[in-house]
Design a protein around this motif. Structure first.
Motif, PDB file in Angstrom:
ATOM      1  N   VAL A 210       0.836  -1.205   0.000  1.00 27.14           N
ATOM      2  CA  VAL A 210       0.000   0.000   0.000  1.00 27.14           C
ATOM      3  C   VAL A 210       0.871   1.254   0.000  1.00 27.14           C
ATOM      4  N   HIS A 211       1.999   1.175   0.673  1.00 24.71           N
ATOM      5  CA  HIS A 211       3.011   2.232   0.691  1.00 24.71           C
ATOM      6  C   HIS A 211       2.483   3.570   1.223  1.00 24.71           C
ATOM      7  N   PRO A 212       2.132   3.633   2.536  1.00 19.81           N
ATOM      8  CA  PRO A 212       1.731   4.921   3.129  1.00 19.81           C
ATOM      9  C   PRO A 212       2.922   5.877   3.194  1.00 19.81           C
ATOM     10  N   ILE A 318      -8.277  -1.631   0.220  1.00 18.55           N
ATOM     11  CA  ILE A 318      -6.858  -1.968   0.059  1.00 18.55           C
ATOM     12  C   ILE A 318      -6.613  -2.622  -1.294  1.00 18.55           C
ATOM     13  N   GLU A 319      -7.552  -3.462  -1.727  1.00 18.00           N
ATOM     14  CA  GLU A 319      -7.441  -4.082  -3.055  1.00 18.00           C
ATOM     15  C   GLU A 319      -7.467  -3.027  -4.157  1.00 18.00           C
ATOM     16  N   ASP A 320      -8.380  -2.074  -4.036  1.00 15.29           N
ATOM     17  CA  ASP A 320      -8.477  -1.016  -5.040  1.00 15.29           C
ATOM     18  C   ASP A 320      -7.193  -0.182  -5.102  1.00 15.29           C
ATOM     19  N   LYS A 321      -6.533  -0.034  -3.964  1.00 12.53           N
ATOM     20  CA  LYS A 321      -5.311   0.772  -3.900  1.00 12.53           C
ATOM     21  C   LYS A 321      -4.078   0.019  -4.363  1.00 12.53           C
ATOM     22  N   ALA A 322      -3.932  -1.233  -3.910  1.00 10.42           N
ATOM     23  CA  ALA A 322      -2.662  -1.945  -4.122  1.00 10.42           C
ATOM     24  C   ALA A 322      -2.799  -3.293  -4.821  1.00 10.42           C
ATOM     25  N   GLY A 323      -3.992  -3.656  -5.251  1.00 13.64           N
ATOM     26  CA  GLY A 323      -4.151  -4.908  -5.979  1.00 13.64           C
ATOM     27  C   GLY A 323      -4.781  -6.015  -5.162  1.00 13.64           C
TER      28      GLY A 323
END
Length: 554
Positions: A210-212, A318-323
């Protein structure tokens, strides 16, 4: 697995005959059989080398790690997810402030377990009587039952995201939770539990996927801020108290004390168990910060920001953001957290009931040797699983939030009993609290009461201003200063020097309970405890009102 054994070349240290012990179940005496090593009961060899100390630590590791990782359970995923999705990383500072609270509270119950050999619930009843002790024990039973439901809610959320049937997933999870404890081997159970603790590290790869913004997280971790303005303060305070309740939950006190006893840890291994506790604290705080950070990053700049619903929606965000992989890993981590949380909460209750009613209560015993203990454990799991299957999604969300807030509101009461027990010289002898620990813990109780006061005010007056909140905080500060001044002036412990003779404490253990005279409670103490209990009952009613208001608004 490591084995810490006697070296035939090293002479053993002669010991005096053991004094009568207060241990209630004889299964709590014997070799320490941990997941990562064994220490023989007759092994008194000094640990002088690095290798010997490391082997000893590996054998001791367990109670502190499990209680802390178990704290990052399904309810924690929901609470931290709500904080991140609704307020970004602005509430990260609450985690850093809770670190010393976590350590001091759990270190005190660690001491009580290793020194007394008697569980927390039994000590409260024996030292304060049924009238006062019943409040604490009933609180535990009710809160644990509700908390266990939230663990199975976590199972349904994870299963739903992964596309698994709800009924099958809940039944299978319940079977795993029960079967893992029914082996009749403490060592086998701890190996399963520590394996699940390792599973909690799945949050690390999710964080990097996700890489905040690490710089923003570092800033918010050390910079207290209060998001939202007038009209939103009640909701923010509800989340803050939920964070307190899920990070420093009352069940942890009962679980760690009894688990330390069941693992047969004695005062001579106190230093190693404190290291175990610190390992657990680091894991739980890093995990909590990661959850808040990755959730904040997943929803930042989206329509979902500020619209938390449940952990299944968090997984989708989280899926929408990072797969898809990141979403799957999050769901697996949630499932892992739910199961280890259910382990700890169920055991906490079964241990407490065994202590209170004098039935055999040890994972070292098989089912035939401790039928009541295992019946309570399995019964709780089955009932919680059934309630979960009968409830709907929105009800489950309300239950989860209610349990975390309720835990935060009840924590001052649990901490007061803990503080009184740790100042009872008949119970802890040379292990009683020093002035600094007492001062810090008293401050913690004051802060917790202040938070519940603010919660109550924000429920009664939903549009309360920040200025009014500051006045409440100032009033609590003045009251705390007056109380501290009174005890500093007139109390017996008003000095910075430790008045306790602590020589030889590694060999000191509490005598049998029946040989101890019950402490006499002063009128001032009775009035203070009664006032605290009355206020907490009012605060509980306010929490219920707030939850009902939330449901009606929905």
């Amino acid at each position: 697995m490591t084995n810490v054994m006697l070296d035939p070349k090293v002479p053993t240290v002669p010991t005096a005959p053991a004094a009568p012990s207060a241990v209630l179940d004889d299964a709590h005496v014997g070799d320490i059989k941990g997941a990562l090593g064994t220490i023989r009961l007759d092994d008194t060899t000094p640990r002088s080398g690095l290798s010997a100390r490391l082997k000893t630590l590996l054998a001791i590791v367990g109670p502190g790690l499990i209680v802390m990782v178990g704290d990052n359970d399904a309810g924690a995923f929901s609470t931290y997810g709500q904080a991140g999705q609704n307020y970004g990383t602005q509430l990260l500072w609450t985690l850093l402030m809770l670190v010393p609270v976590l350590y001091v509270n759990q270190e005190m119950v660690l001491r009580l377990g290793a020194v007394t050999g008697v569980g927390h619930a039994r000590l409260i009843l024996e030292r304060f009587g049924r009238f006062w002790g019943a409040f604490s024990v009933i609180d535990l039973f009710l809160l644990n039952a509700l908390t266990l439901v939230t663990e199975f809610i976590g199972v349904t959320m994870a299963a739903g995201y992964l596309g698994l049937p709800k009924v099958v997933s809940v039944v299978l999870a319940a079977a795993i939770i029960i079967a893992s404890a029914f082996t009749g081997s403490f060592q086998r159970f701890e190996r399963v539990a520590i394996t699940l603790c390792v599973g909690s590290l799945l949050l690390v790869p999710i964080y990097f996927l996700v890489h905040p913004r690490t710089s923003q997280m570092a800033h918010d971790l050390v910079t207290p801020t209060m998001p939202g303005g007038a009209g939103q303060l009640a909701a923010v305070m509800l989340v803050i108290i939920s964070i307190v309740g899920t990070t420093v939950a009352p069940w942890q006190l009962f679980f760690q004390q009894s688990y330390v006893i069941d693992k047969r840890i004695t005062p001579r291994f106190m230093k190693y168990e404190k290291v175990d506790l610190w390992i657990g604290i680091v894991v739980v705080i890093v995990g909590a910060a990661a959850l808040i950070g990755l959730t904040a990053a997943a929803f930042a700049g989206t329509d979902g920001f500020g619209q938390f619903s449940d952990t299944a929606a968090v997984a989708k965000g989280i899926e929408d953001k990072a797969g898809h992989l990141a979403g799957v890993l999050f769901a697996i981590a949630l499932l892992d957290a739910s199961i280890i949380g259910a382990f700890a909460v169920s055991l906490s209750t079964a241990y407490a009931i065994g202590d209170v009613f004098g039935i055999r209560h040890s994972l070292h015993r098989g089912v035939k040797g401790a039928k009541g203990f295992y019946a309570v454990y399995a019964g709780l799991v089955v009932v919680a699983a059934a309630i979960t299957l009968l409830s709907n999604g929105y009800t489950q969300g309300l239950i989860t939030q209610f349990v975390q807030v309720l835990a935060g509101v009840l924590l001052p009461s649990a901490t007061v009993f803990l503080l009184l027990l740790c100042n009872d010289r008949a119970v802890l002898g040379p292990w009683v609290n020093g002035p600094r620990t007492n001062a810090f813990t008293s401050t913690v109780v004051g802060v917790l009461v202040m938070l519940s006061l603010i919660l109550t005010a924000s429920v009664v007056w939903p549009d309360i201003s920040s200025g009014a909140i500051l006045w409440i905080m100032a009033g609590c500060g003045v009251a705390g200063a007056l109380v501290a001044g009174y005890f500093f002036t007139f109390g017996r412990r008003g000095t910075k020097e430790d008045p306790i003779d602590r020589t030889g404490r590694e060999d000191w253990r509490m005598p049998p309970l029946e040989t101890l005279s019950r402490p006499v409670m002063s009128t001032a103490r009775k009035v203070g405890m009664g006032a605290l209990r009355a206020y907490l009952l009012i605060a509980m009613v306010m929490v219920i009102i707030k939850i009902v208001q939330t449901a009606l608004n929905h």
